[in-house]
Design an enzyme around this catalytic site. Structure first.
Site, PDB file in Angstrom:
ATOM      1  N   GLU A   1     -26.926  -2.475   8.596  1.00  0.00           N
ATOM      2  CA  GLU A   1     -26.030  -1.332   8.360  1.00  0.00           C
ATOM      3  C   GLU A   1     -26.642  -0.054   8.911  1.00  0.00           C
ATOM      4  OE1 GLU A   1     -24.508  -0.940   4.357  1.00  0.00           O
ATOM      5  OE2 GLU A   1     -23.526   0.968   4.836  1.00  0.00           O
TER       6      GLU A   1
ATOM      7  N   LYS B   1     -25.499 -11.785  -1.650  1.00  0.00           N
ATOM      8  CA  LYS B   1     -26.127 -10.844  -0.716  1.00  0.00           C
ATOM      9  C   LYS B   1     -27.018  -9.902  -1.511  1.00  0.00           C
ATOM     10  CE  LYS B   1     -23.764  -7.383   1.499  1.00  0.00           C
ATOM     11  NZ  LYS B   1     -24.401  -6.174   0.955  1.00  0.00           N
TER      12      LYS B   1
ATOM     13  N   ASP C   1     -20.247  -4.563  -3.297  1.00  0.00           N
ATOM     14  CA  ASP C   1     -20.285  -3.588  -4.386  1.00  0.00           C
ATOM     15  C   ASP C   1     -19.623  -2.275  -3.957  1.00  0.00           C
ATOM     16  OD1 ASP C   1     -22.281  -2.749  -2.700  1.00  0.00           O
ATOM     17  OD2 ASP C   1     -23.889  -2.771  -4.177  1.00  0.00           O
TER      18      ASP C   1
END
Ligand code: KIV
Length: 291
Positions: free
Chosen positions: A185, A116, A46
């Protein structure tokens, strides 16, 4: 027939100590190049909302948008496993039918092989429900940009003891729920390495150090196409923005100077042009105002 990477191949790569390179991709042309470069894992992220569509966050991305881009990637990618991001507020632990319907559309209309989703332990039931329906799921913990307003900014996660324990618990819960891999992340490198060693599924890091089983980068960052800014965790392997600006400048100069198109870009006429083609254009009649 060309063999596409499977979730089982990824697991084997981890077991054999082979690092897994993953890149984001949003269009057909780039997908073909990544396939030719042997990238085994491709993410229709995204992040497309920012690097392709110019929004200031990923929150404006809709399911229709990712499906549109994923279908283009699927037309160009025949070897890499395509993972599609489920966008903000299109899935929820408190609405499993919504989550299932979103994932079903992402796979069947977007042509991806896996989805995901972002979030820690609270996402375990969503992963469980999708996996039970035959949909492979990649988890995403650490910094989760879809929750940016809850987190309060783009910052490294898991720095305190309590936060580190929460991340470890999340990683284990998502693995138990059936995730085939996990994006980490903005996680401190020692913690990311510990989590990677603890899990049997591969971890894919972005800003999480070299101890992860694989790495993911945003294509436009590493190709130097998006040069508004470069995050600390990104490395530029090319500077396509500069090349594209130079090419566009040269093109504009040549068009203005009448140098392009040259004879090699121009088509001859096989016949003598019929008479009348060079007749002056008929003048347009002035419209009378209707009363
Ligand atoms: O959308 C995206 O590009 C991502 C990566 C940063 C992992 O989720």
């Amino acid at each position: 027939m060309v063999k596409r990477t499977t979730i089982h191949d990824l697991r084997k790569m981890k077991e054999q100590g082979q690092k897994i390179p993953m890149l984001t991709c949003y269009d057909y042309t780039s997908a073909k190049m990544l396939d030719e470069a042997g990238i085994p894992l491709v993410l229709v992220g995204d992040s497309l909302g920012m690097v392709v569509l110019g929004h200031d966050s990923t929150l404006r991305v809709t399911l229709d948008m990712v499906i549109h881009h994923s279908a283009a990637v699927a037309r160009g990618c025949s070897k890499g496993l395509i993972v599609i991001d489920l966008p903000f507020a299109t899935y929820s632990a408190s609405d499993l039918p919504l989550s299932l319907n979103t994932a079903r559309r992402a796979i069947s209309e977007g042509g991806a092989q896996a989805v995901k989703i972002e979030g820690g332990r609270r996402m375990a039931p969503v992963i469980g429900a999708l996996v039970a329906s035959g949909i492979p799921v990649m988890g995403h913990i650490g910094l989760t940009p879809q929750s940016i307003h809850m987190i309060g900014g783009f910052r490294v996660q898991g720095r305190t003891e309590e936060a580190a324990k929460r991340l470890v618990a999340a990683a284990q819960a998502l693995e138990r729920a059936g995730a085939f891999a996990l994006v980490l992340e903005l996680v401190p490198a020692p913690l990311a390495e510990k989590i990677s060693k603890m899990l049997s599924i591969p971890t894919i890091g972005i800003g999480a150090g070299p101890g992860c089983d694989g790495q993911v980068q945003v294509l436009h960052d590493m190709m130097g196409m998006y040069d508004d800014f470069l995050p600390k965790h990104a490395k530029r392997y090319a500077h396509l923005a500069g090349l594209m600006r130079d090419a566009a400048t040269t093109y504009a100069k040549e068009v203005r100077a009448g140098e392009f198109p040259g004879p090699e870009h121009t088509f001859d006429q096989d016949m003598v042009l019929p008479k009348g083609l060079d007749a002056p254009r008929p003048k347009k009649k002035k419209k009378r105002a209707n009363r």
